[in-house]
Structures are given as structure tokens and as C-alpha cells.
Design a protein around this motif. Structure first.
Motif, PDB file in Angstrom:
ATOM      1  N   GLY A 681       0.798  -1.210   0.000  1.00  0.00           N
ATOM      2  CA  GLY A 681       0.000   0.000   0.000  1.00  0.00           C
ATOM      3  C   GLY A 681       0.831   1.260   0.000  1.00  0.00           C
ATOM      4  N   ALA A 682       2.044   1.209   0.555  1.00  0.00           N
ATOM      5  CA  ALA A 682       2.927   2.372   0.541  1.00  0.00           C
ATOM      6  C   ALA A 682       3.323   2.743  -0.883  1.00  0.00           C
ATOM      7  N   LYS A 683       3.340   1.752  -1.753  1.00  0.00           N
ATOM      8  CA  LYS A 683       3.674   1.981  -3.162  1.00  0.00           C
ATOM      9  C   LYS A 683       2.455   2.439  -3.950  1.00  0.00           C
ATOM     10  N   LEU A 684       1.321   1.812  -3.678  1.00  0.00           N
ATOM     11  CA  LEU A 684       0.092   2.136  -4.393  1.00  0.00           C
ATOM     12  C   LEU A 684      -1.086   1.914  -3.460  1.00  0.00           C
ATOM     13  N   ALA A 685      -1.761   2.987  -3.095  1.00  0.00           N
ATOM     14  CA  ALA A 685      -2.932   2.865  -2.225  1.00  0.00           C
ATOM     15  C   ALA A 685      -4.054   2.206  -3.005  1.00  0.00           C
ATOM     16  N   GLY A 686      -4.611   1.167  -2.412  1.00  0.00           N
ATOM     17  CA  GLY A 686      -5.699   0.461  -3.076  1.00  0.00           C
ATOM     18  C   GLY A 686      -6.759   0.066  -2.074  1.00  0.00           C
ATOM     19  N   GLU A 687      -7.690  -0.742  -2.528  1.00  0.00           N
ATOM     20  CA  GLU A 687      -8.806  -1.169  -1.686  1.00  0.00           C
ATOM     21  C   GLU A 687      -8.343  -2.306  -0.776  1.00  0.00           C
ATOM     22  N   LEU A 688      -7.440  -1.982   0.166  1.00  0.00           N
ATOM     23  CA  LEU A 688      -6.894  -2.993   1.082  1.00  0.00           C
ATOM     24  C   LEU A 688      -6.468  -4.239   0.306  1.00  0.00           C
ATOM     25  N   ASP A 689      -5.580  -4.057  -0.662  1.00  0.00           N
ATOM     26  CA  ASP A 689      -5.210  -5.129  -1.580  1.00  0.00           C
ATOM     27  C   ASP A 689      -4.134  -6.014  -0.964  1.00  0.00           C
ATOM     28  N   ALA A 690      -4.555  -6.931  -0.106  1.00  0.00           N
ATOM     29  CA  ALA A 690      -3.603  -7.829   0.550  1.00  0.00           C
ATOM     30  C   ALA A 690      -2.966  -8.790  -0.446  1.00  0.00           C
ATOM     31  N   LYS A 691      -3.696  -9.155  -1.486  1.00  0.00           N
ATOM     32  CA  LYS A 691      -3.139 -10.073  -2.484  1.00  0.00           C
ATOM     33  C   LYS A 691      -1.891  -9.479  -3.123  1.00  0.00           C
ATOM     34  N   ARG A 692      -1.989  -8.239  -3.554  1.00  0.00           N
ATOM     35  CA  ARG A 692      -0.829  -7.579  -4.162  1.00  0.00           C
ATOM     36  C   ARG A 692       0.260  -7.330  -3.133  1.00  0.00           C
ATOM     37  N   ALA A 693      -0.113  -6.945  -1.921  1.00  0.00           N
ATOM     38  CA  ALA A 693       0.875  -6.652  -0.885  1.00  0.00           C
ATOM     39  C   ALA A 693       1.712  -7.881  -0.549  1.00  0.00           C
ATOM     40  N   ILE A 694       1.053  -9.024  -0.354  1.00  0.00           N
ATOM     41  CA  ILE A 694       1.785 -10.242   0.005  1.00  0.00           C
ATOM     42  C   ILE A 694       2.651 -10.712  -1.151  1.00  0.00           C
ATOM     43  N   ARG A 695       2.132 -10.616  -2.370  1.00  0.00           N
ATOM     44  CA  ARG A 695       2.941 -11.032  -3.522  1.00  0.00           C
ATOM     45  C   ARG A 695       4.159 -10.124  -3.685  1.00  0.00           C
ATOM     46  N   GLU A 696       3.981  -8.802  -3.579  1.00  0.00           N
ATOM     47  CA  GLU A 696       5.127  -7.907  -3.723  1.00  0.00           C
ATOM     48  C   GLU A 696       6.152  -8.142  -2.621  1.00  0.00           C
ATOM     49  N   GLY A 697       5.676  -8.432  -1.409  1.00  0.00           N
ATOM     50  CA  GLY A 697       6.600  -8.747  -0.333  1.00  0.00           C
ATOM     51  C   GLY A 697       7.397 -10.004  -0.623  1.00  0.00           C
ATOM     52  N   ALA A 698       6.709 -11.026  -1.132  1.00  0.00           N
ATOM     53  CA  ALA A 698       7.395 -12.281  -1.460  1.00  0.00           C
ATOM     54  C   ALA A 698       8.382 -12.089  -2.604  1.00  0.00           C
ATOM     55  N   GLU A 699       7.999 -11.284  -3.583  1.00  0.00           N
ATOM     56  CA  GLU A 699       8.879 -11.081  -4.743  1.00  0.00           C
ATOM     57  C   GLU A 699      10.148 -10.330  -4.356  1.00  0.00           C
ATOM     58  N   ILE A 700      10.015  -9.280  -3.530  1.00  0.00           N
ATOM     59  CA  ILE A 700      11.229  -8.566  -3.107  1.00  0.00           C
ATOM     60  C   ILE A 700      12.049  -9.450  -2.177  1.00  0.00           C
ATOM     61  N   GLY A 701      11.356 -10.272  -1.381  1.00  0.00           N
ATOM     62  CA  GLY A 701      12.059 -11.196  -0.505  1.00  0.00           C
ATOM     63  C   GLY A 701      12.839 -12.239  -1.270  1.00  0.00           C
ATOM     64  N   ALA A 702      12.309 -12.676  -2.391  1.00  0.00           N
ATOM     65  CA  ALA A 702      12.999 -13.677  -3.212  1.00  0.00           C
ATOM     66  C   ALA A 702      14.115 -13.063  -4.042  1.00  0.00           C
ATOM     67  N   MET A 703      14.022 -11.763  -4.319  1.00  0.00           N
ATOM     68  CA  MET A 703      14.970 -11.111  -5.226  1.00  0.00           C
ATOM     69  C   MET A 703      16.257 -10.683  -4.531  1.00  0.00           C
ATOM     70  N   LEU A 704      16.185 -10.148  -3.316  1.00  0.00           N
ATOM     71  CA  LEU A 704      17.369  -9.565  -2.666  1.00  0.00           C
ATOM     72  C   LEU A 704      18.369 -10.628  -2.233  1.00  0.00           C
TER      73      LEU A 704
END
Length: 704
Positions: A681-704
Motif C-alpha cells: 500500500g505504501a507503493k500504491l494505495a488500493g482497496e486494502l489489496d492484501a493479495k498484491r501486498a503479500i505477492r510484492e513482499g514475497a517477490e522482493i524477498g525472493a529477489m534480494l
């Protein structure tokens, strides 16, 4: 008798696992044995439909087999072109297909797990112009009117089912499941709802059973006796002119006599106006219907629907509701569900919250399925969490869903993670969702992350509003900003009056609502708030403020509200009853500026449930208006004709969107040593989009 076994009700129970002895008791089918009582049920993922995705599908199945499940049932595979769900759907119709399917069976059999091919003919539910059915009655969920099947068409389709079963055996499958529920073709023949024929395949129950029983007998004759045949039977249709329980039992007994090894549970048709799998459905809310069928047959019966944790599964087996427990979406959420239950790690199960947002909603949008709480689901070969060669020192700011996802993936891979959270608990916006009546399952996700943080020894700093200076002074290699969103404020006159509150203030228990409430904003949050305000079993302020898990609506009350028969031996057609009229807790107005119906953009598979719920709760819906001002008397609105009106309310709850919180992101002029990343949500405010939030967290976690 060995020391670790005891006999109860003619069943030998494995007592090695003291927590779940019935779950881990093998089931002997005579010619083969299932190592435990947990089955991963059929889910269409989208990977089945294209042969070039079978490598990904094999990895997806293998991960669940490795996780300890006894048997897996594939997504539906059509026996012929007429049976496709979508054009050019998944097939096992010719010998060339065997090569692809052997990739699946080989992957699963490496982990002592059975693999069953589900044969599904969509009938009038198909999204293509070749659809057929018992009668030429259009389905409310498909644009195509079906052609009535001729007798020769029925006989050739029986041969097609048997041919697919033969190829399944050649491919190494341990059996097949015949899909006879959820309103697909065989269910269409079994039920008067869609079967208005007057020939040998319509009218009496004996005639309506003729086609499905012909399929079973043809498959048994083709594959022999040492091959599992399960039949997914509709235990309750939940549609007008559906079968009664007496008819369901007669069908089950006929299936047993025809050669079926296991009867599986199906609940409701896809077109039913009763929810069956959304999160508001109570756990095991339909299990007693399965138990009623089990009482009348001798073969094993499998229970299903809204079962997601081991204690529920164990209870259903222990009280002889069923012989097997089927779960589908819980294995999207956590492929290691069974192993965790067996090794005393139930607290680390990533529980399915039945949100449908990344699984069923994706399928209805013709996308690949995944899982909101586990974005690796169906992406096992693409979203990979590889161990790091050199650990980094990483800060994650914000313990909402994005931050929790990122920090746990990073720690699993071997990085040193510090998680900062300004509040006194983790969970972010999920702490608002979890108190909505019907969303109690969201507590489980927070429980899971709490326990995972401890297991991974992540340094969690609660009540800690970190500053830019502190982040820089601690010399982090990377900083992930996952600070989420805050509710957007109104800018109209009177917005600062004390009876104007945000959804966050309401759902956190900071402020209370009066008896007459106006809700501004009719997105997902507005609908949730409206249900919260009007439901008679919603959380009270004390429960919210003390962070207690709310008590879900009882099965009895839920059935009464939705018009489902209370008795397992129901005599009503389709198991329907007259819904109980709801007396709402408050008078609520739900409003939006836009034209059109409220909730038009809610999720495909659950949005209709929310729309029906607020209608049942007498929420007054208003669209196409402007908000003029708020006074001590209430809120002034102007309609499309330019006329002003005062809604006399005690409270105005603002659900008008969110704004990103990203003030910790560096400016271009900042000379920082750490790499900064913005997610959720800090990147893009949405309708409490947990699906996108968890996926983006996992993707950055897998990338670094």
C-alpha cells in the motif's frame, strides 16, 4: 495388535499421533491403501489447459504430495470437446496426451501419494458454443444455451468417459473421480432443476440416474477392479427443484452398487444463491449432510467444504461424519499442511481464509490460480526462495501484510532482518478485516505470521516509529518500506465534527457508531463496514479493544439467514428453506457518488454474497449523489436532479479510499548507503489489496 493401535467402532486407530490419531490412520481400500485420511480436492488452476504448462503443474502437485497428503485429485479434465469448461480446455482424449500426464503421476508417486484424475463434463456450464445438457435450459452463469443431448449423444459420451479413464490408467493415475456435483453435466441429469426430459433419461429418479450410472459402469468395465473410482455427489443442491436427501441417498446407494469405491462430497450448484465456500460460511457448515449419506452406504465417504484446520478434520473423522476429509484451497495456502499437523506444528499452518481472491476469482477471469496468503501456489518454478550466498542486513518498515511477507521470506533465505512497526501489534489493515463478521478467519493469518516471526528469530520492534536518521545510522544494506495506507479524509464542510469517524477508528474500537449511520463509500470496505454495523453477531467494542478472536456465526443461525435446511435428512427440494428475516442492529445508509449499482466492482465469486447480505440486513443503498456538508443533525446530500436532502444520522463513517504512507522513502538529493524499496500500500494505495501486498513482499524477498 501393535502397541500403537487400538480398535474403536470397528476401525483400527493409529494412536502414535496423540493430537490427530484419526487423521493419521491409513485407509485400506482392499487393493490399495491411503497412508492417511487427508485428500487434496480438485481445483482448476489454469495450468491444466495447456500442455506446455504441465511441468509447472507437476511441480505444483509434487509440492503438495511431499507435504504429506495421502491423495490428490486433479483439476477437471473434459472427456470430449462438448465437455470443455473453456475453449480448448485440458484433455486426456488421445494417446499422445498420456506423455504429458505421466509427468504428473511420476512427480506425485515419488512421495507415496495417490493421484486421481477428475473427469469433468461441464454440460451447460461450458463457456463455448458446443454446450449440451439434459434439457435445452440456459444456465444463468453461461452465455450459451445448451443443446439437448440425444440418446446416441449420451451413449457416445459414456464411451468418452470410459476412454479417458482408460488413458488415465495408462498414464499412471491411481484412479479417476467422476464429477457429478456443483451443477455440471451429470448433476444436470440427476436433478429435476435442469432435467425436464420425458424419455428414459428424465422424469423418475431411476431414469435421471441412468446416464451417471452408465458412466460408472462403463469406467469400471474398462479399468478393472484395481483402480480407484470416486464419484463427487451433490449432497445438497441448494437450487429450486433440486433433489431431496432421500433421493441423494438413493443415488449414493446406486453408485455403490455400480462399482464406486469412494463417494466424495459436493455442495451446491455454482448458480445457487446460497454461499458455499466464501469465508463467511461456518467451518464444516455442511458436514452433517455428508454424515447422513455415510449412514446409508458401506463404502468410504469423503467430507468437504470449509474445512481448513486439523482440529476440525480430526473431529469429523472421530465422530464418524466421514472416512476421509477433502480440502482444496487449504493446500494452496500451505502445501505442508499434513506434515505440520503430524509433527506438532499446527501453529505454523498458513491457514486458508477462504477469500477466493487469487484462486477462484483468477479462474473466472481466465488467469492462473494462486493464493492470497501464499503467492508461491501455482508458481513453484517461478517464485523460488533460494538460500542466500551472503547474508545482508535488511530493515523492513511496517508489519502489515507486505512487510510480514517480505521479512519472513528474507529470513527464510538467510538474511538478517529487523522488522519495525509503529503499532503495538502486527497485521496492519488485516486487524480491521479480522473483526468483520464473517471474516474471523483473517485472525489465522496474523497468528501464522506471529508464530513464523518467532520461529525465524526475526528482530521485531513494535511500538517503534523508525526515522530516516535511525535507518541510516544502523547501516542497513537494504530498506523495504511497507508502511501501508491510512484512510483518506473527507474535505467537505463538517468533516471534522466528532460524529464523523473513519473505518479504521470504528473497526479498531477507538470510536463507536450510533443507531443511525451513514457510510460514505461503497467499495469493499464500505460493504464490510455496513455488514459490521448491521449484523447481530458482530464484535463488540470490548472484544475488539482486547484483541480477542470474535465468535463466528453459528451454523444454525447462518443456515437460517441464508435459507438452508437445518435437518440433515431434509425433505425440501434442493435442501432450501425460507430465509429468516433479519432485524438489523442499526439503520444504515450506504452511499456512493457513482451511478450504477453499489458493489459492482467487488470480487467475482464473493461480491454477490456481500450484495445479498447487505440487502438482507436492510441497508439503504444510495447512488449518484454528491455530499454537500455534515452538520450536527446528519449529512446533506444532493441527488442527480439537484435536490438536497438531509439524512438524519448519529454517525458518519468514512470509507472513501486510502492514501499511501511513504514519507520514509528518500529524496533524490539524499546521499544514502542503503538501497530502498517500496512495496504494498505504501507503493500504491488500493482497496486494502492484501493479495498484491503479500505477492510484492514475497517477490522482493525472493529477489534480494
Amino acid at each position: 495388535m501393535s502397541a500403537n493401535r487400538q480398535t474403536t467402532n470397528s476401525q483400527t486407530i493409529n494412536t502414535q499421533n496423540l493430537d490427530f490419531p484419526h487423521i493419521f490412520t491409513p485407509l485400506d481400500l482392499g487393493f490399495t491403501t491411503l497412508k492417511n485420511r487427508i485428500v487434496m480436492g480438485s481445483m482448476h488452476t489454469g495450468l491444466e489447459d495447456r500442455f506446455f504448462n504441465y511441468g509447472k503443474l507437476a511441480s505444483y502437485f509434487a509440492e503438495r504430495a511431499k507435504g504429506g497428503v495421502a491423495m490428490i485429485i486433479t483439476g477437471g479434465i473434459a472427456p470430449n470437446r462438448e465437455g470443455w469448461l473453456t475453449p480448448a480446455g485440458g484433455t486426456l482424449n488421445q494417446t499422445a496426451d498420456v506423455i504429458n500426464h505421466r509427468r504428473l503421476t511420476k512427480a506425485v508417486h515419488q512421495h507415496d501419494c495417490k493421484l486421481i484424475l477428475q473427469i469433468l463434463h461441464s454440460g451447460r456450464y461450458g463457456f463455448h458454443p458446443f454446450v449440451v445438457s439434459a434439457s435445452p435450459i440456459k444456465s444463468p452463469i453461461s452465455m450459451f444455451k445448451p443443446r439437448q443431448m440425444s440418446e446416441s449423444n449420451i451413449l457416445s459420451t459414456i464411451e468418452d468417459f470410459a476412454h479417458t479413464a482408460k488413458l488415465a490408467k495408462m498414464s499412471g493415475y491411481d484412479g479417476v473421480e467422476i464429477m457429478g456435483s456443483e451443477g455440471y453435466l451429470l448433476n444436470q441429469f440427476l436433478s429435476p432443476n435442469a432435467n425436464q426430459r420425458t424419455d428414459n433419461y428424465g422424469g423418475s429418479l431411476e431414469n435421471r440416474m441412468r446416464f451417471p450410472l452408465g458412466v460408472v459402469k462403463a469406467i469400471r468395465d474398462t479399468v478393472g477392479t484395481d483402480f480407484i473410482i470416486t464419484f463427487r455427489l451433490s449432497m445438497i443442491d441448494l437450487v429450486p427443484n433440486g433433489n431431496t436427501m432421500d433421493e441423494v441417498i438413493q443415488i449414493a446407494q446406486a453408485l455403490e452398487n455400480a462399482g464406486v469405491n469412494i463417494i466424495n462430497t459436493g455442495i451446491g450448484w455454482h448458480e445457487a444463491r446460497v454461499p458455499t465456500i466464501v469465508t463467511s460460511v461456518p467451518r464444516a457448515g455442511f458436514a452433517d449432510f455428508t454424515a447422513e449419506v455415510k449412514r446409508h452406504v458401506k463404502i468410504p465417504v469423503m467430507v468437504a467444504n470449509r474445512i481448513n484446520m486439523p482440529d476440525t478434520a480430526e473431529k469429523l473423522l472421530a465422530n464418524e461424519t466421514a472416512d476421509l476429509v477433502q480440502m482444496a484451497r487449504p493446500f494452496l495456502a500451505d502445501p505442508n499442511w499434513v506434515n505440520k499437523a503430524e509433527t506438532g506444528q499446527t501453529h505454523l499452518i498458513n491457514t486458508c481464509i477462504a477469500c477466493n481472491q487469487a484462486c477462484l476469482d483468477h479462474i473466472f477471469e481466465n488467469k492462473r490460480a494462486s493464493c492470497l496468503v501464499n503467492p508461491q501456489a501455482c508458481y513453484e518454478t517461478e517464485l523460488v526462495y533460494k538460500p542466500v550466498k551472503k547474508a545482508k542486513k535488511i530493515a523492513v518498515v511496517g508489519a502489515g501484510m507486505a512487510g510480514l511477507s517480505a521479512s519472513t521470506v528474507l529470513a527464510q533465505r538467510g538474511h538478517n532482518v529487523t522488522l519495525f512497526e509503529a503499532q503495538d501489534k502486527i497485521g496492519g489493515q488485516f486487524n480491521y478485516a479480522k473483526v468483520i463478521n464473517g471474516k474471523e478467519e483473517f485472525f489465522e493469518t496474523i497468528r501464522y505470521f506471529n508464530n513464523l516471526l518467532k520461529k525465524l528469530n526475526i528482530d521485531v520492534k513494535l511500538n517503534h516509529k523508525v526515522s530516516k536518521t535511525e535507518l541510516e545510522n544502523q547501516k542497513f544494506d537494504d530498506v523495504i518500506i511497507a508502511t501501508g495506507v491510512i484512510p483518506r479524509k473527507l474535505t467537505i464542510q463538517g468533516a471534522d465534527l466528532p460524529h464523523v469517524i473513519s473505518y479504521a477508528e470504528l473497526l479498531s474500537g477507538q470510536k463507536q457508531a450510533g443507531q443511525k449511520v451513514a457510510v460514505i463509500g461503497a467499495g469493499g470496505i464500505g460493504f464490510d463496514v455496513s455488514e459490521f454495523l448491521t449484523s447481530n453477531h458482530a464484535c463488540d467494542a470490548s472484544t475488539i479493544q482486547n484483541d480477542k478472536a470474535p465468535t463466528p456465526q453459528s451454523i444454525t443461525d447462518w443456515r437460517a439467514e441464508w435459507g438452508v435446511a437445518q435437518q440433515a435428512d431434509y425433505g425440501s427440494e434442493g435442501g432450501l428453506a425460507t430465509p429468516t428475516k433479519i432485524t438489523p442492529k442499526r439503520e444504515v445508509y450506504l452511499m456512493q457518488r457513482k451511478k450504477g449499482r453499489l458493489g459492482a466492482n467487488l470480487n467475482k465469486t464473493s461480491g454477490w454474497v456481500h450484495r445479498a447480505s447487505i440487502k438482507n440486513h436492510n441497508v439503504i443503498q444510495i447512488n449518484n449523489i454528491n455530499y454537500e456538508k455534515i452538520t450536527n443533525e446528519g449529512i446533506w446530500i444532493k441527488n442527480a436532479d439537484g435536490n438536497s436532502q438531509l439524512l438524519r444520522v448519529d454517525t458518519v463513517v468514512v470509507c472513501a479510499g486510502q492514501e499511501s504512507v511513504n514519507d520514509l522513502m528518500p529524496d533524490v538529493s539524499d546521499n544514502l548507503t542503503a538501497q530502498y524499496h517500496l512495496i504494498g500500500g505504501a507503493k500504491l494505495a488500493g482497496e486494502l489489496d492484501a493479495k498484491r501486498a503479500i505477492r510484492e513482499g514475497a517477490e522482493i524477498g525472493a529477489m534480494l
